[in-house]
Write a protein that holds these residues in place. Sequence first.
Motif, short mmCIF file in Angstrom:
data_model
loop_
_atom_site.label_atom_id
_atom_site.label_comp_id
_atom_site.label_asym_id
_atom_site.label_seq_id
_atom_site.Cartn_x
_atom_site.Cartn_y
_atom_site.Cartn_z
N LEU A 225 -11.24 0.15 4.83
CA LEU A 225 -11.30 1.46 4.17
C LEU A 225 -11.96 2.54 5.04
O LEU A 225 -11.65 3.71 4.89
CB LEU A 225 -12.05 1.34 2.84
CG LEU A 225 -11.23 0.68 1.72
CD1 LEU A 225 -12.09 0.55 0.45
CD2 LEU A 225 -9.96 1.46 1.40
N ASN A 226 -12.84 2.13 5.91
CA ASN A 226 -13.43 3.15 6.78
C ASN A 226 -12.34 3.76 7.67
O ASN A 226 -12.29 4.97 7.88
CB ASN A 226 -14.55 2.55 7.64
CG ASN A 226 -15.77 2.23 6.79
OD1 ASN A 226 -16.07 2.96 5.84
ND2 ASN A 226 -16.44 1.14 7.08
N ASN A 229 -10.03 5.85 5.27
CA ASN A 229 -10.64 7.07 4.74
C ASN A 229 -10.95 8.12 5.80
O ASN A 229 -10.86 9.31 5.53
CB ASN A 229 -11.95 6.74 4.02
CG ASN A 229 -11.70 5.96 2.74
OD1 ASN A 229 -10.59 5.93 2.23
ND2 ASN A 229 -12.74 5.33 2.23
N TYR A 230 -11.31 7.65 6.98
CA TYR A 230 -11.84 8.62 7.94
C TYR A 230 -11.01 8.76 9.21
O TYR A 230 -11.24 9.64 10.01
CB TYR A 230 -13.29 8.25 8.31
CG TYR A 230 -14.16 8.17 7.08
CD1 TYR A 230 -14.38 9.30 6.28
CD2 TYR A 230 -14.73 6.97 6.68
CE1 TYR A 230 -15.15 9.23 5.14
CE2 TYR A 230 -15.51 6.89 5.53
CZ TYR A 230 -15.72 8.02 4.77
OH TYR A 230 -16.47 7.95 3.63
N ASN B 49 -17.80 14.73 3.66
CA ASN B 49 -16.67 13.86 3.29
C ASN B 49 -17.15 12.45 2.99
O ASN B 49 -16.51 11.70 2.26
CB ASN B 49 -15.67 13.86 4.47
CG ASN B 49 -14.38 13.15 4.10
OD1 ASN B 49 -14.01 13.10 2.93
ND2 ASN B 49 -13.69 12.61 5.10
N HIS B 54 -12.73 8.40 -2.16
CA HIS B 54 -11.40 8.46 -1.54
C HIS B 54 -10.40 7.65 -2.37
O HIS B 54 -10.79 6.88 -3.25
CB HIS B 54 -11.47 7.93 -0.11
CG HIS B 54 -12.28 8.82 0.79
ND1 HIS B 54 -13.65 8.81 0.81
CD2 HIS B 54 -11.90 9.77 1.70
CE1 HIS B 54 -14.09 9.70 1.69
NE2 HIS B 54 -13.04 10.29 2.24
N TYR B 56 -8.52 5.01 -2.07
CA TYR B 56 -8.57 3.55 -2.25
C TYR B 56 -9.99 3.00 -2.31
O TYR B 56 -10.20 1.81 -2.23
CB TYR B 56 -7.78 2.87 -1.12
CG TYR B 56 -6.31 3.21 -1.15
CD1 TYR B 56 -5.49 2.73 -2.18
CD2 TYR B 56 -5.74 4.02 -0.18
CE1 TYR B 56 -4.14 3.07 -2.23
CE2 TYR B 56 -4.39 4.35 -0.21
CZ TYR B 56 -3.61 3.87 -1.24
OH TYR B 56 -2.27 4.20 -1.29
N GLY B 57 -10.95 3.90 -2.44
CA GLY B 57 -12.31 3.43 -2.64
C GLY B 57 -13.19 3.61 -1.42
O GLY B 57 -12.71 3.94 -0.33
N ASP B 58 -14.46 3.38 -1.63
CA ASP B 58 -15.46 3.67 -0.61
C ASP B 58 -16.47 2.53 -0.49
O ASP B 58 -17.28 2.33 -1.39
CB ASP B 58 -16.19 4.97 -0.98
CG ASP B 58 -15.22 6.14 -1.03
OD1 ASP B 58 -14.64 6.37 -2.11
OD2 ASP B 58 -15.00 6.77 0.02
N PRO B 59 -16.40 1.82 0.63
CA PRO B 59 -17.33 0.70 0.82
C PRO B 59 -18.79 1.17 0.76
O PRO B 59 -19.12 2.26 1.21
CB PRO B 59 -17.00 0.19 2.23
CG PRO B 59 -15.63 0.68 2.50
CD PRO B 59 -15.48 1.96 1.75
#
Lengths: 311, 328
Positions: A225-226, A229-230, B49, B54, B56-59
């Motif tokens: 996800l990092n 997301n980024y 940010n 987000h 699908y999610g955020d660890p």
Amino acid sequence: EELVGAMDDESDTDDDFETVEDLYRSLGYDIDDESSDPLHTFSDRYMGAPNGKVTYLENLRDSMYAKLKGKKKGGDFSERYSIAHISSSVIPTYNPGLRIWEYNITEFNSLDNSESEAQGSQTLAGKLSSYLNTSAKNTTFHYGDWSYFFQQLENLLDDEEQIEKLITELESSPDKMNSSEYLQMKAPSKDKTIPNIMPASLPLGPAYIPQALSPERYVQYYVDLNEVNYQKKDIDSWKFNYKLHYSTDDKFESRGLLVKDWVNFGRKLAKTAPVKGKETEKLGDSETQLKGEKLWKNYVDRAFISSGYQE
Amino acid sequence: ATDANGFTSARVVHGRFLHITDMHPDELNVIGAAIRKQCHKKMKNVVSNMDVSHKYGDPMSGCDSPLDLYSSTLEWLRTNVKDHIDFVIWTGDNIRHDNDRAHPRTEAEIFDMNERVVADFIDTFMDDGEEEETVFDRRVKIVPSLGNNDVYPHNLFAPGPTLQTRELYKIWRDFIPTEQMHTFDRGAYFLREVIPGKLVVLSINTLYWFQSNPLNDNCDSRKQPGYKLFLWLGATLKECRRRGLKVWLSGHVPPIPKNIHHSCYAKISVWMHEYRDLIIGGVWGHMNIDHWVPMDSVKAWKSIKKRLLAAGAWDESNHFPFIDYDQM
């Protein structure tokens, strides 16, 4: 092999905590004070972002992996042990993850419906098919229907409830609490939740010796996800995908999934750090030491689904 | 799965199964919401940010799963996994955490979400053409187990029959063989023959061993739900041995020192040891961390022996003589 003779009995350490209670104490739990608030002592306190989980893994390594025994005290197939496998979650506490296990099926390559678990709820076609299959193949007898067993189990559990009620009744009248009937019912030797030992004639099962249904490998999938997301410029056009995280036969782990393989692996992991209260065990030259550290680092990275939590 | 005559054809065993756990879908999760608001609410003064949610999610944010993550995961499983596995072990927690004071969870909400997730699981793993089949005949067997967030109040689960066990049976009726209805009602545990005649998965309600369940103190007293769970487990394992079945254990909360009372840990360790001819292992969820824990039968037997000795009830010639590996 380079790291350690992990199953070598020479490396068996003395057990400085013998019982489960000792183990709990070594992990920091106050089991001697039963009046202490168990919710506070043990609870899954975290409801938000995770914290303290690296320490949890290090404690696990030092108090459990480091105590794993080799052949002499653990058995040729490590049959002293069994394994609890705890998988990653879909919830992105770290990164979302899934596991697919693979197991040995060389002894059977197809199933027929004659052994269906739910005889009572099969369709007519299914029942006929079952009958035909059974007749044609003359398959070995299977117990099939579980109804009888569950009826018996219900009776057993009902009997237990009756005994429990009787104990409660006797406890409400103090003069009866010393009666032989009460004492007999309360005797720990009447504890039906302690198993009989396994008959010596029974062979070890799929967890210990390769055979049908033995686990052989698992593959771990994840979403980074990092990265999503980024680093993705346009997330809406990105196709959602779980990608390979690792497999247990990759070059880093390269091991089987029998209990002895886990024990072997745990002993290797334990060698990557000093055991509390013990002199540091020498891993050999610095290159070997480096490999050991890399092994633990990799284990921790995988434990947190490569989310970078430990950093 | 059926031939032209409508007969169920022979089924291929793939030699794979899926373990999935802790989906925690959160209907309140909003893209762009503040992480400090559990990803439930947008805030004007959030500038980074890194501090907003987000798609699908955020660890490591403490937020639950956005529905995009939940539904995309199931879609991915249907496309990539469904046709290659024999069964699914699914170890619970199918709803958001109770971590938002502005939106406390209700019992009805918990049941509704669990019902929705069950329906989605069935859709995901049902083969084409299986819609009309009796649910137990479907190729991919699903074995759910109960999470500490799937019950109300959080963590608390009483011995059955209760309204919760009844409701849970209704929600899981497609997975629980009918003849186990009454047994299930006692404690939300059951078993499935995932490979008929060969392999069984036990769905163990480990909330009865869970230290955070206020209704559980230990596993030694007859009155404790954990003790009762062991009665079921013991009888079930004996029957599986009699039938020549191998067994996977499964459940939400792992039966390890972090989570369960030492008496429960000692007992599950000795059961796993004394049924090592059939138990393959246990798969568990709840912790979110990918790891494993060894269960030491010698320590466990020593604890049990110590307790019985203290009570003057230890008998070497009893039905459970002690094996001392140190002297073996």
